[in-house]
Design an enzyme around this catalytic site. Structure first.
Site, PDB file in Angstrom:
ATOM      1  N   THR A 169      10.694 -35.445  60.306  1.00  0.00           N
ATOM      2  CA  THR A 169       9.311 -35.615  59.862  1.00  0.00           C
ATOM      3  C   THR A 169       8.675 -36.687  60.750  1.00  0.00           C
ATOM      4  O   THR A 169       9.375 -37.575  61.210  1.00  0.00           O
ATOM      5  CB  THR A 169       9.320 -36.130  58.398  1.00  0.00           C
ATOM      6  OG1 THR A 169       9.946 -35.154  57.591  1.00  0.00           O
ATOM      7  CG2 THR A 169       7.925 -36.409  57.893  1.00  0.00           C
ATOM      8  N   ARG A 197       8.440 -23.691  49.558  1.00  0.00           N
ATOM      9  CA  ARG A 197       8.966 -25.021  49.218  1.00  0.00           C
ATOM     10  C   ARG A 197       8.027 -26.105  49.720  1.00  0.00           C
ATOM     11  O   ARG A 197       7.596 -26.094  50.864  1.00  0.00           O
ATOM     12  CB  ARG A 197      10.339 -25.215  49.846  1.00  0.00           C
ATOM     13  CG  ARG A 197      10.980 -26.588  49.574  1.00  0.00           C
ATOM     14  CD  ARG A 197      10.792 -27.548  50.738  1.00  0.00           C
ATOM     15  NE  ARG A 197      11.578 -28.792  50.557  1.00  0.00           N
ATOM     16  CZ  ARG A 197      11.501 -29.845  51.360  1.00  0.00           C
ATOM     17  NH1 ARG A 197      10.679 -29.842  52.384  1.00  0.00           N
ATOM     18  NH2 ARG A 197      12.241 -30.910  51.145  1.00  0.00           N
ATOM     19  N   VAL A 198       7.665 -27.031  48.845  1.00  0.00           N
ATOM     20  CA  VAL A 198       6.868 -28.185  49.245  1.00  0.00           C
ATOM     21  C   VAL A 198       7.739 -29.418  49.057  1.00  0.00           C
ATOM     22  O   VAL A 198       8.320 -29.614  47.992  1.00  0.00           O
ATOM     23  CB  VAL A 198       5.584 -28.313  48.404  1.00  0.00           C
ATOM     24  CG1 VAL A 198       4.816 -29.571  48.803  1.00  0.00           C
ATOM     25  CG2 VAL A 198       4.710 -27.077  48.587  1.00  0.00           C
ATOM     26  N   THR A 220      10.289 -40.586  55.505  1.00  0.00           N
ATOM     27  CA  THR A 220      10.984 -39.460  56.115  1.00  0.00           C
ATOM     28  C   THR A 220      12.382 -39.423  55.522  1.00  0.00           C
ATOM     29  O   THR A 220      12.901 -40.453  55.105  1.00  0.00           O
ATOM     30  CB  THR A 220      11.061 -39.595  57.653  1.00  0.00           C
ATOM     31  OG1 THR A 220      12.037 -38.661  58.151  1.00  0.00           O
ATOM     32  CG2 THR A 220      11.486 -40.993  58.082  1.00  0.00           C
ATOM     33  N   GLY A 221      12.970 -38.227  55.477  1.00  0.00           N
ATOM     34  CA  GLY A 221      14.318 -38.131  54.918  1.00  0.00           C
ATOM     35  C   GLY A 221      14.420 -36.955  53.984  1.00  0.00           C
ATOM     36  O   GLY A 221      13.681 -35.976  54.117  1.00  0.00           O
ATOM     37  N   HIS A 222      15.321 -37.037  53.002  1.00  0.00           N
ATOM     38  CA  HIS A 222      15.520 -35.919  52.082  1.00  0.00           C
ATOM     39  C   HIS A 222      14.377 -35.869  51.077  1.00  0.00           C
ATOM     40  O   HIS A 222      14.284 -36.698  50.176  1.00  0.00           O
ATOM     41  CB  HIS A 222      16.870 -36.052  51.376  1.00  0.00           C
ATOM     42  CG  HIS A 222      17.159 -34.876  50.500  1.00  0.00           C
ATOM     43  ND1 HIS A 222      17.299 -34.980  49.129  1.00  0.00           N
ATOM     44  CD2 HIS A 222      17.282 -33.555  50.803  1.00  0.00           C
ATOM     45  CE1 HIS A 222      17.503 -33.769  48.641  1.00  0.00           C
ATOM     46  NE2 HIS A 222      17.506 -32.892  49.615  1.00  0.00           N
ATOM     47  N   GLY A 223      13.504 -34.891  51.253  1.00  0.00           N
ATOM     48  CA  GLY A 223      12.257 -34.822  50.492  1.00  0.00           C
ATOM     49  C   GLY A 223      12.412 -34.846  48.992  1.00  0.00           C
ATOM     50  O   GLY A 223      11.704 -35.559  48.285  1.00  0.00           O
TER      51      GLY A 223
END
Length: 319
Positions: A169, A197-198, A220-223
């Site tokens: 991201t 998917r959002v 940023t990272g695992h949403g």
């Protein structure tokens, strides 16, 4: 008026950056920071600066945003983006957007030209068309690398989770000479994600948050983990309690890790112009310009420093 010294911080995504892609990540984040800072130096607003920095990374195929976005389960690009103005808490976001080069520009139009904050999929598409945003063929956004990864993840014994570590991201935060802060974040999401998917990026308080009273952050990272703890807002909350940007970032990332097992990274600027770039993943490409000095890195503890003149010179030659 010029009371504040402008500051910009950018990230090119937290996760695992493969050796052969490191230079591209470094160069891309540095370029974005320099372009955003240039906007600030010319008297542009924090919102202008973060939009410009993120646009620069959307156009760079090294990053999972705009051109270079990962593909969903059907092999298509679906992108999310958000932008927020700390002056009045105005915000614009788009999700599941296809066929446009720069979702961040569309997010800004949502913020400025509608009464809404978040437009999705078909509605975002119609709005883009109404605003005269050029459509581009989906293939134009797809890199060879994204397609390869998508194919690999389709194999029966594949583990998409393994690949998710290389996320990418992109985001930016800034404070301008008037003391206004802003954030912007943009992403292609997770590789082989379900259609529609959002993730955290399009969600205010998760993918980013900006408030002149405390500061701005982009994540940023695992949403899904980021959304569970509302990471961006959590960091600002910690700063409101008196923590420095660095301690606030580390405290929030640590909470996300212990509470939900999620890894990620953040960039932060507070209302005094102090900044931080912190991550719990193996790597995160980041860069910042403050006081005409460029700082950048990818690994924990790594920080290169160059004068602005030096940086602009090497940026024009490629780092």
């Amino acid at each position: 008026l010029g009371r504040m010294k402008p500051v910009i911080v950018v990230h090119g995504g937290a996760g695992r950056i493969f050796k052969e892609r490191e230079e591209g990540h470094r160069a891309g984040t540095v370029r974005a920071a320099l372009q955003g800072y240039d906007v600030l130096k010319r008297g542009g607003t924090a919102v202008d600066a973060v939009e410009e920095a993120v646009r620069s990374m959307e156009d760079d195929p090294h990053f999972n945003a705009g051109c270079g976005s990962v593909l969903n389960e059907k092999g298509e690009v679906e992108m999310d983006a958000i932008i927020m103005d700390g002056k009045n808490l105005d915000c614009g976001a788009v999700s599941a957007v296809k066929f446009i080069a720069n979702p961040i520009k569309l997010a800004r139009l949502v913020m400025e030209k509608t009464k809404h904050m978040l437009l999705t999929d078909q509605g975002a598409h119609l709005f883009a068309r109404a605003r005269g945003i050029p459509e581009i063929p989906g293939e134009k956004l797809i890199t060879e690398r994204s397609r390869e990864r998508w194919k690999k993840n389709l194999e029966p014994d594949s583990n998409p989770e393994e690949f998710q570590k290389d996320l990418g991201t992109v985001g930016a935060v800034a404070i301008d000479s008037e003391g206004n802060v802003a954030c912007a974040t943009s992403t292609g999401g997770l590789s082989n994600k379900l259609i529609g998917r959002v993730g955290d990026t399009a969600c205010i308080g998760s993918g980013g948050y900006a408030d002149n009273h405390s500061g701005a952050t982009s994540t940023t990272g695992h949403g899904e983990s980021i959304m569970k703890v509302v990471l961006a807002r959590l960091i600002l909350y910690h700063m409101e309690q008196g923590m420095s940007p660095e301690v606030a970032a580390d405290t929030a990332l640590d909470y996300m890790k212990t509470r939900v097992g999620g890894l990620g990274g953040v960039i932060v600027v507070n209302k005094a112009g102090e900044w931080a770039a912190r991550f719990s993943t193996k790597q995160m490409s980041w860069a910042t310009v403050k006081d005409d000095e460029l700082h950048y890195g990818i690994y924990a503890g790594e920080e290169h420093v160059k004068s602005l003149g030096e940086a602009l010179e090497s940026a024009s030659e490629g780092l």
